[in-house]
Structures are given as C-alpha cells and as structure tokens.
Design an enzyme around this catalytic site. Structure first.
Site, PDB file in Angstrom:
ATOM      1  N   ASP A  85     -75.993 -54.915 108.437  1.00  0.00           N
ATOM      2  CA  ASP A  85     -74.991 -54.678 107.803  1.00  0.00           C
ATOM      3  C   ASP A  85     -74.472 -55.302 108.724  1.00  0.00           C
ATOM      4  OD1 ASP A  85     -74.968 -54.262 105.390  1.00  0.00           O
ATOM      5  OD2 ASP A  85     -74.473 -51.655 105.697  1.00  0.00           O
ATOM      6  N   GLN A 108     -75.316 -47.058 103.805  1.00  0.00           N
ATOM      7  CA  GLN A 108     -75.034 -47.113 102.173  1.00  0.00           C
ATOM      8  C   GLN A 108     -73.568 -46.730 101.953  1.00  0.00           C
ATOM      9  OE1 GLN A 108     -76.061 -49.359  99.979  1.00  0.00           O
ATOM     10  NE2 GLN A 108     -73.822 -49.402  99.404  1.00  0.00           N
ATOM     11  N   LYS A 122     -81.152 -53.882  96.792  1.00  0.00           N
ATOM     12  CA  LYS A 122     -81.632 -54.045  98.459  1.00  0.00           C
ATOM     13  C   LYS A 122     -83.507 -54.444  98.671  1.00  0.00           C
ATOM     14  CE  LYS A 122     -76.964 -53.232  99.969  1.00  0.00           C
ATOM     15  NZ  LYS A 122     -76.235 -52.643 100.504  1.00  0.00           N
TER      16      LYS A 122
END
Ligand code: NAP
Length: 291
Positions: free
Chosen positions: A119, A96, A52
C-alpha cells in the site's frame, strides 16, 4: 477534449501483468502472493477487498483474505501483522482501512515490514518516495502518474495544483508531480487555502482530491487544462438500484468542455488505483524495490 479512460488503461495494464506472471511461472518462479486483512463489515471496505481478490485472480496471483470481527484487539492484529511479515510465501499484504476506533491505524501501518507494504503507507516507503529512492508508492497517486504517462501528457514546467493534502492521495501526489521526471511546479491546496478559485483557475494541471462532490466548477478551470478527478463520494440517487451514485469532486458537465484532458468518475482514477496495488505486488515478488 480527450476523456482519459482509466478503465481501459487499467485493463491493458492487467493484461501486461498477467503475461509477465505467466512467463515468471513458466520460468519456475513462485506465484506472486498478496494478502488482505479485513476488519468488520463496512460496506465500502468489503467491496474494495473483494475487488482486490478478484484482481489477483485475473492476473494469476495467489491471494489470501484474513477476516476479523470489529472487536478484534490491537494486540491480536499486531500479532497477525508480525506473522505475515515473516511468511516467506507472501510478497505483500494490506490492512484495509479504516479500522475500528480502538485500534491505532498508524501503529498497525508502522508494524508492517516496509518490504511487504504494498500500500506504500509505511513512513519508510513514504520517506523513500520523497527523496526519490525506489519505494512502494501509494496506489492512487501512482495510478494517476501512470495515466498521465500513458496519455503522453506533458507535465514538465507545468503549473499543477493539487487540492487535498491527505497522506494517501494529495500529499504523495504533490511530491510525485514535483519530482525529476514529472518536473511540474506544484501548489498544494487544502481547507485553509485562500483564493482557491483563482489558484485552480491558473493551473495547467488540476488534481482534485478533496472528497466534496462537484466542488470544482467551470469557472475554476483554465481553458485547455488537464483535470484529474480523484473524488468518489456516494450520493443518494433515485435513478440507481443501489440507491446511490458515485460523484467526483468535479462538476463534469461544466468543466469537461474547457479541458484538454479529463478523467471521468467512475472509470477514471478508480480502476488505476486497483491496478497499482497489483503493480506493487509484482514489484515485490520480483524484489525490484528492496533487493
Ligand atoms: P481526506 O483524507 O478527507 O482529505 C481531503 C483533503 O481535502 C484534506 O486535505 C482537506 O483539507 C481537503 N479539503 C476538504 N475540503 C476542502 C475544501 N472545501 N477546500 C479545499 N480543500 C479541502 O480524503 P482522501 O482520502 O484524500 O480522499 C479524497 C477523495 O478521493 C475522496 O472522495 C475519496 O473517496 C477519494 N479517493 C478516491 C480514490 C480512488 O481510487 N478513486 C482513492 C482514494 C480516495 P484539510 O487537510 O485542511 O482538512
């Protein structure tokens, strides 16, 4: 049979994003900024976050990595989320997953400001997606929709079977496929589904997101079907340096000859998932979801 090249498509999209960022900066806009919180040292999570950060660099975004050890408390993490929610330079951030068992993932997700939830896991974004309002859409289903569109694959009126009903893949995927615009007729299958084989064998579009390597065999797929393989399971292998190989949910060699289109693993859905996070960050920087 056409092999859907997710790697190439993702590279094309990254170029488009980089060009747009360059233009935005030339016009005096600030640099889009994505942050990631990483807890602990899980191998998979370390790899995903490193990708990322690398992706951000490639398209000209600013990125920040915030690390904690496994023993971070839920309260500490919530305080950091609050700080990031209020950081005006930040367009979006991700925490995460998975988190250690003593931390409630749902509590952390719900603490994230939906305006920065790139997200797309916050219930507000999920709810907005379900009723067709602008929202940050979870990266994997968003990437799959983008692939179908870029390959001009007809979805309207098609029978689509999604195998898997997780909050991050199967469920949102099924909603997106049934929405106006995609117009598929969708069946969601899961571990309690009866006659899964027959169901899959009748699908015009089969999306396998169950996490069971090579589960979908040739006799479960209709001639001419479009098959999207989301699965990524690490299986032991003597043939690779790492000692493992990535396997999809589809037995590729049996299924591919029957398909009109199919995604490979690796190089199909995975790269598109990565690029969708960049897309969401750019949308946030441009205030296109929440004005
Ligand atoms: P998950 O949370 O474990 O969900 C799996 C789903 O599949 C569940 O709904 C489960 O049913 C269903 N299922 C499991 N075994 C089944 C069976 N034998 N028959 C029918 N349904 C079955 O997994 P996930 O997070 O959605 O991920 C799915 C796969 O996609 C994994 O391999 C993951 O690594 C991969 N993935 C890839 C990407 C990418 O970028 N390529 C991104 C995300 C995930 P129940 O609900 O009844 O338990």
């Amino acid at each position: 049979m056409i092999l859907i090249d997710g790697k190439q498509t993702a590279a094309d999209i990254k170029k488009e994003i980089a060009a747009e960022v360059k233009e935005m900066k030339a016009n005096g806009a600030k640099t889009p900024h994505l942050a990631a919180i990483l807890v602990g040292h899980d191998g998979g999570s370390e790899t995903y976050v490193a990708y990322k950060i690398k992706d951000c660099e490639e398209v000209g975004f600013k990125s920040s990595l915030i690390r904690y050890e496994d023993d971070v408390t839920e309260a500490e993490l919530l305080a950091k989320v609050e700080e990031l929610n209020n950081d005006e330079d930040l367009d979006g951030f991700i925490v995460q997953l998975p988190l250690p068992a003593h931390i409630s993932e749902q509590k952390i997700i719900e603490a994230i400001d939906p305006k920065k939830d790139v997200d797309g896991f916050h219930p507000i974004n999920v709810g907005r997606m379900v009723i067709g309002l602008p929202s940050f859409v979870s990266a994997t289903p968003d990437g799959i929709v983008e692939l179908l569109k870029r390959y001009n694959i007809e979805t309207s009126g098609k029978d689509c079977v999604v195998v898997g009903r997780s909050n991050i893949v199967g469920r949102p995927m099924s909603v997106l496929m049934s929405q106006k615009g995609m117009n598929a007729t969708v069946t969601v299958a899961h571990s309690r589904t009866k006659n899964l084989k027959e169901l899959c064998a009748n699908a015009d579009i089969l999306i396998a997101a169950l996490g069971a390597p090579e589960f979908i065999k040739g006799d479960m797929v209709k001639e001419g079907a479009v098959v999207i393989d989301v699965g990524t399971t690490r299986v032991k292998s003597d043939l690779t340096k790492s000692g493992w190989k990535l396997k999809g949910d589809v037995l590729f060699d049996e299924v591919a000859p029957k398909c009109s289109y199919i995604t490979p693993v690796p190089g199909g859905v995975g790269p598109m998932t990565r690029v969708s996070l960049l897309k969401n960050t750019l949308l946030s920087a441009k205030k296109e979801i929440y004005k």
